[in-house]
Design an enzyme around this catalytic site. Structure first.
Site, PDB file in Angstrom:
ATOM      1  N   ASP A  12       0.933  -1.308  -0.127  1.00 28.06           N
ATOM      2  CA  ASP A  12      -0.004  -0.204   0.057  1.00 28.06           C
ATOM      3  C   ASP A  12       0.728   1.136   0.052  1.00 28.06           C
ATOM      4  O   ASP A  12       2.119   0.910   0.303  1.00 28.06           O
ATOM      5  CB  ASP A  12      -0.747   0.135   1.200  1.00 28.06           C
ATOM      6  CG  ASP A  12      -1.816   1.183   1.178  1.00 28.06           C
ATOM      7  OD1 ASP A  12      -2.445   1.352   0.343  1.00 28.06           O
ATOM      8  OD2 ASP A  12      -1.785   1.909   2.378  1.00 28.06           O
ATOM      9  N   SER A  13       0.216   2.416  -0.070  1.00 27.56           N
ATOM     10  CA  SER A  13       1.041   3.703  -0.187  1.00 27.56           C
ATOM     11  C   SER A  13       1.679   3.979   1.151  1.00 27.56           C
ATOM     12  O   SER A  13       2.454   4.645   1.543  1.00 27.56           O
ATOM     13  CB  SER A  13       0.435   4.641  -0.709  1.00 27.56           C
ATOM     14  OG  SER A  13      -0.820   4.796   0.261  1.00 27.56           O
ATOM     15  N   TYR A  44      -0.674   8.154  -3.016  1.00 29.18           N
ATOM     16  CA  TYR A  44      -0.870   7.766  -4.505  1.00 29.18           C
ATOM     17  C   TYR A  44      -1.998   8.396  -5.164  1.00 29.18           C
ATOM     18  O   TYR A  44      -2.104   8.865  -6.535  1.00 29.18           O
ATOM     19  CB  TYR A  44      -1.288   6.161  -4.804  1.00 29.18           C
ATOM     20  CG  TYR A  44       0.171   5.334  -4.423  1.00 29.18           C
ATOM     21  CD1 TYR A  44       1.254   6.032  -4.289  1.00 29.18           C
ATOM     22  CD2 TYR A  44       0.129   4.092  -4.474  1.00 29.18           C
ATOM     23  CE1 TYR A  44       2.559   5.172  -3.999  1.00 29.18           C
ATOM     24  CE2 TYR A  44       1.077   3.174  -4.156  1.00 29.18           C
ATOM     25  CZ  TYR A  44       2.286   3.611  -3.959  1.00 29.18           C
ATOM     26  OH  TYR A  44       3.278   2.840  -4.022  1.00 29.18           O
ATOM     27  N   GLY A  45      -3.106   8.629  -4.233  1.00 33.29           N
ATOM     28  CA  GLY A  45      -4.420   9.047  -4.940  1.00 33.29           C
ATOM     29  C   GLY A  45      -4.261  10.370  -5.693  1.00 33.29           C
ATOM     30  O   GLY A  45      -5.421  10.763  -6.719  1.00 33.29           O
ATOM     31  N   CYS A  75      -4.455  -1.711  -1.905  1.00 38.66           N
ATOM     32  CA  CYS A  75      -4.835  -0.350  -2.142  1.00 38.66           C
ATOM     33  C   CYS A  75      -5.528  -0.225  -3.465  1.00 38.66           C
ATOM     34  O   CYS A  75      -5.099  -0.905  -4.480  1.00 38.66           O
ATOM     35  CB  CYS A  75      -3.347   0.214  -2.164  1.00 38.66           C
ATOM     36  SG  CYS A  75      -3.567   1.792  -2.943  1.00 38.66           S
ATOM     37  N   ASN A  76      -6.782   0.437  -3.328  1.00 34.79           N
ATOM     38  CA  ASN A  76      -7.518   0.426  -4.484  1.00 34.79           C
ATOM     39  C   ASN A  76      -6.989   1.422  -5.619  1.00 34.79           C
ATOM     40  O   ASN A  76      -7.088   1.026  -6.777  1.00 34.79           O
ATOM     41  CB  ASN A  76      -8.775   1.441  -4.087  1.00 34.79           C
ATOM     42  CG  ASN A  76      -9.571   0.421  -2.986  1.00 34.79           C
ATOM     43  OD1 ASN A  76     -10.780   0.028  -3.419  1.00 34.79           O
ATOM     44  ND2 ASN A  76      -9.198   0.685  -1.949  1.00 34.79           N
ATOM     45  N   THR A  77      -6.073   2.378  -5.261  1.00 36.85           N
ATOM     46  CA  THR A  77      -5.444   3.080  -6.183  1.00 36.85           C
ATOM     47  C   THR A  77      -4.252   2.389  -7.012  1.00 36.85           C
ATOM     48  O   THR A  77      -4.119   2.640  -8.325  1.00 36.85           O
ATOM     49  CB  THR A  77      -4.728   4.154  -5.344  1.00 36.85           C
ATOM     50  OG1 THR A  77      -5.625   4.972  -4.581  1.00 36.85           O
ATOM     51  CG2 THR A  77      -4.334   5.424  -6.356  1.00 36.85           C
ATOM     52  N   CYS A 184     -10.982   2.954  -0.295  1.00 32.76           N
ATOM     53  CA  CYS A 184      -9.669   3.158  -0.134  1.00 32.76           C
ATOM     54  C   CYS A 184      -9.179   2.529   1.209  1.00 32.76           C
ATOM     55  O   CYS A 184      -9.968   2.730   2.198  1.00 32.76           O
ATOM     56  CB  CYS A 184      -9.149   4.836   0.149  1.00 32.76           C
ATOM     57  SG  CYS A 184      -7.681   5.114   0.756  1.00 32.76           S
ATOM     58  N   HIS A 186      -7.297   3.031   3.646  1.00 37.20           N
ATOM     59  CA  HIS A 186      -6.871   3.774   4.721  1.00 37.20           C
ATOM     60  C   HIS A 186      -8.089   4.009   5.312  1.00 37.20           C
ATOM     61  O   HIS A 186      -8.248   4.196   6.714  1.00 37.20           O
ATOM     62  CB  HIS A 186      -6.369   5.058   4.384  1.00 37.20           C
ATOM     63  CG  HIS A 186      -4.970   5.052   3.927  1.00 37.20           C
ATOM     64  ND1 HIS A 186      -4.268   4.467   2.704  1.00 37.20           N
ATOM     65  CD2 HIS A 186      -3.739   5.725   4.632  1.00 37.20           C
ATOM     66  CE1 HIS A 186      -2.830   4.864   2.884  1.00 37.20           C
ATOM     67  NE2 HIS A 186      -2.622   5.287   3.871  1.00 37.20           N
TER      68      HIS A 186
HETATM   69  N1  DGL Z   1      -4.806   3.213   0.372  1.00 39.77           N
HETATM   70  C1  DGL Z   1      -4.888   3.624  -0.772  1.00 39.77           C
HETATM   71  C2  DGL Z   1      -6.171   3.166  -1.602  1.00 39.77           C
HETATM   72  O1  DGL Z   1      -6.539   2.057  -0.944  1.00 39.77           O
HETATM   73  C3  DGL Z   1      -4.611   5.046  -1.640  1.00 39.77           C
HETATM   74  C4  DGL Z   1      -4.266   6.125  -0.370  1.00 39.77           C
HETATM   75  C5  DGL Z   1      -3.324   7.169  -1.281  1.00 39.77           C
HETATM   76  O2  DGL Z   1      -2.047   6.907  -1.342  1.00 39.77           O
HETATM   77  O3  DGL Z   1      -3.856   7.982  -1.770  1.00 39.77           O
HETATM   78  O4  DGL Z   1      -6.574   3.819  -2.469  1.00 39.77           O
END
Ligand code: DGL
Length: 274
Positions: A12-13, A44-45, A75-77, A184, A186
């Site tokens: 993940d980020s 990442y987003g 991580c979805n992103t 996300c 997080h």
């Molecule tokens: N945790 C990440 C997700 O599921 C992204 C968070 C990020 O780095 O912007 O999308």
């Protein structure tokens, strides 16, 4: 009876992927987990698809050097940016994560569903396709959440709760949502602030449990004779201090300590809410 050890790489980020690790750990406490939080490049987003693709590529290279048997993009992103290509290229199970929109629509087929996610996730093809396939008669309220993953990583609960309130008040001032999708990883860490905003009236749909289940299924079906058996009832409780390792340039002892604290917090929350 002994089983060969299974090592899972989780990426993940930042700390968000711990929500997937938590769900996996509950079910498979004796597996070994290598957690790569890309703190250097988080969030990442707000970045471009190509940038995130490059960061994921470097992180995956490092994880592969540790002889992992499966890779979870928690991580979805990162999933939007890289899962399709990684699945073609890598000879091991690659599990991605997407907003749990489908179960939310199944529960509220004509309702209003808020999807909280990063800008990248909401704008990219993977989510647009998912919307096209499953939204049906539901009204989807897309809520981009810049700053929220960073606030979670900084670890100040009051700051993160404020950020949640501000984002939701801007995108859904009348609290129209019947359900909220945590798009996300997080956002599992701010679920109580989200529930609070919606006065406990909108159920949350979190993809981390489904992701953990798919990870376990895929690992066990790819190595059925060695890892298929459940944990023996007599096995001593595994110590997460031993079974979890942080890897990558951001893997400091302080972050490991923080990760274990966050995992504890999720386990406590689960015990409290059954
Ligand atoms: N945790 C990440 C997700 O599921 C992204 C968070 C990020 O780095 O912007 O999308």
């Amino acid at each position: 009876m002994t089983h060969s050890p299974v090592t899972i790489g989780i990426l993940d980020s930042g700390f968000g992927g711990l929500s997937v690790l938590d769900q996996t750990l509950r079910r498979r406490p004796h597996w070994r987990y290598l957690y790569y939080g890309d703190f250097e490049h988080a969030p990442y987003g707000t970045k471009s698809l190509a940038e995130v693709g490059g960061y994921v590529e470097a992180a995956v290279r490092e994880l592969l050097g540790h002889d992992i048997q499966a890779l979870a993009l928690a991580c979805n992103t990162a999933t939007s940016a890289a899962v399709a290509e990684l699945r073609v290229r890598l000879a091991l199970p690659v599990i991605g994560m997407e907003p749990a929109l489908k179960p939310a629509v199944q529960a509220f087929p004509t309702g209003v569903i808020a999807v909280m996610a990063t800008q990248l996730t909401l704008r990219e093809g993977k989510f647009r396709d998912l919307m096209g396939r499953v939204a049906g008669q539901a009204t989807i309220l897309e809520i981009p959440c810049p700053g929220l993953a960073d606030a979670v990583d900084r670890g100040d609960p009051a700051e993160a709760a404020d950020c949640v309130h501000h984002l939701l008040a801007r995108s859904d001032p009348d609290r129209r949502a019947d359900a909220v999708v945590l798009g996300c990883s997080h956002y599992t860490f701010v679920q109580s602030a989200i529930r609070h905003y919606y006065r406990n009236a909108a159920p949350l749909f979190d993809g981390s449990e489904g992701t953990a289940r798919r990870l376990i299924d895929q690992v066990e079906s790819s190595r059925p004779t060695t890892v298929g058996a459940p944990v023996e009832p007599t096995a001593p409780t595994a110590d997460p201090q031993e079974t979890i390792e942080l890897v990558g340039p951001g893997a400091t002892p302080q972050r490991k300590e923080k990760a274990l604290r966050l995992l504890n917090q999720l386990a406590e929350g689960a015990r409290r809410h059954g």
